[in-house]
Every structure is written in structure tokens, then in C-alpha cells.
Design a protein around this motif. Structure first.
Motif, PDB file in Angstrom:
ATOM      1  N   GLY A 268      51.670  14.790  74.361  1.00  0.00           N
ATOM      2  CA  GLY A 268      52.957  14.243  74.782  1.00  0.00           C
ATOM      3  C   GLY A 268      52.858  12.832  75.321  1.00  0.00           C
ATOM      4  O   GLY A 268      53.776  12.033  75.156  1.00  0.00           O
TER       5      GLY A 268
ATOM      6  N   ALA B  95      60.713  13.882  69.108  1.00  0.00           N
ATOM      7  CA  ALA B  95      61.014  13.521  70.494  1.00  0.00           C
ATOM      8  C   ALA B  95      62.015  12.370  70.481  1.00  0.00           C
ATOM      9  O   ALA B  95      62.187  11.689  69.467  1.00  0.00           O
TER      10      ALA B  95
ATOM     11  N   PHE C 252      61.094  15.947  74.751  1.00  0.00           N
ATOM     12  CA  PHE C 252      60.218  16.499  73.724  1.00  0.00           C
ATOM     13  C   PHE C 252      60.980  17.616  73.032  1.00  0.00           C
ATOM     14  O   PHE C 252      61.456  18.551  73.679  1.00  0.00           O
TER      15      PHE C 252
END
Length: 133
Positions: free
Chosen positions: A47, A121, A83
Motif C-alpha cells: 500500500g 486505489a 485502497f
């Protein structure tokens, strides 16, 4: 006395090379290739790497809104990341666009796509545009 050799300091793009596909009038499109090097323990692109790529899109989008980005640099002041789903290694594209703001402060949205269904995302942010040097 032995003279030390001066080495160039690595920069961010050494770890995530980015290709700019479009940079004009507040629209910025770029791509990068994520590899196994960028994965987390679950096998998805980390991430933090996705957020860093979104940050590049936001900053570039803001800068591109002034003189098509020529001689300008965007500094992300705030960023909110969402996300949406995991993504594996491979080519990823970021599409960013300015949604508002003033002369030097821009509001920008960005989305990441990997060729799957829908975005991976997204992010919104505030970008300060400065003149380079």
C-alpha cells in the motif's frame, strides 16, 4: 590521504521508474511497472508503494495545470488515499486531474488502474505548485 569518491545519492525514481504519458492543462497520466520487489507478505503491491505512486500523480497533476508543468513542481500538502482492491505485480497507470484551486494551490484527484475491473486505489489531495529554479 585517500580521496573518497563522491557517489550520486539514489532518488525515488531509481526504485519506481515512472513514465509520463500525458502532462497538459491539469491532466497528468503516468505509468510504472511494479515487480516482486514491491510486494507485501500477502503477495499484493504494498500500500505504501501505491500511495507513493498516487502522490506522484497528485503532484504532477497540480504542476501540469500551470504552464503545462514547464518549469513547475508540485508539492503534495495533504493526501487522502482509498485502497479499493489488491493488485499484483505488473504495469499500473495513474490518471490525475485538477478539480479546483487558485493560482498556486490546486485540488487534485488521482486513480490507479492495473487493467483489471475498476481502479485499484484513489486519492484526493491539495498540491502547492512552485516554480523551479
Amino acid at each position: 590521504m585517500i580521496r573518497n569518491e563522491i557517489k550520486a545519492t539514489p532518488i525515488f525514481s531509481d526504485h519506481m521508474p515512472i513514465r509520463v504519458l500525458e502532462k497538459k492543462a491539469g491532466r497528468y497520466v503516468l505509468e510504472t511497472e511494479f515487480t516482486d520487489y514491491h510486494l507485501n507478505a500477502a503477495g499484493s503491491v504494498h500500500g505504501g508503494m501505491l500511495a507513493a505512486f498516487l502522490d506522484c500523480g497528485l503532484a504532477g497533476g497540480g504542476a501540469s495545470s500551470v504552464n503545462d508543468g514547464e518549469g513547475r513542481y508540485g508539492i503534495t500538502v495533504t493526501m487522502t488515499v482509498n485502497f479499493i482492491r489488491g493488485a499484483g505485480p505488473g504495469l499500473m497507470r495513474c490518471e490525475a486531474g485538477v478539480t479546483g484551486g487558485g493560482r498556486a494551490t490546486k485540488f487534485v484527484e488521482a486513480k490507479l488502474f492495473d487493467g483489471g475491473v475498476g481502479p485499484v486505489a484513489s486519492a484526493t489531495g491539495t498540491v502547492r505548485v512552485i516554480e523551479l529554479g
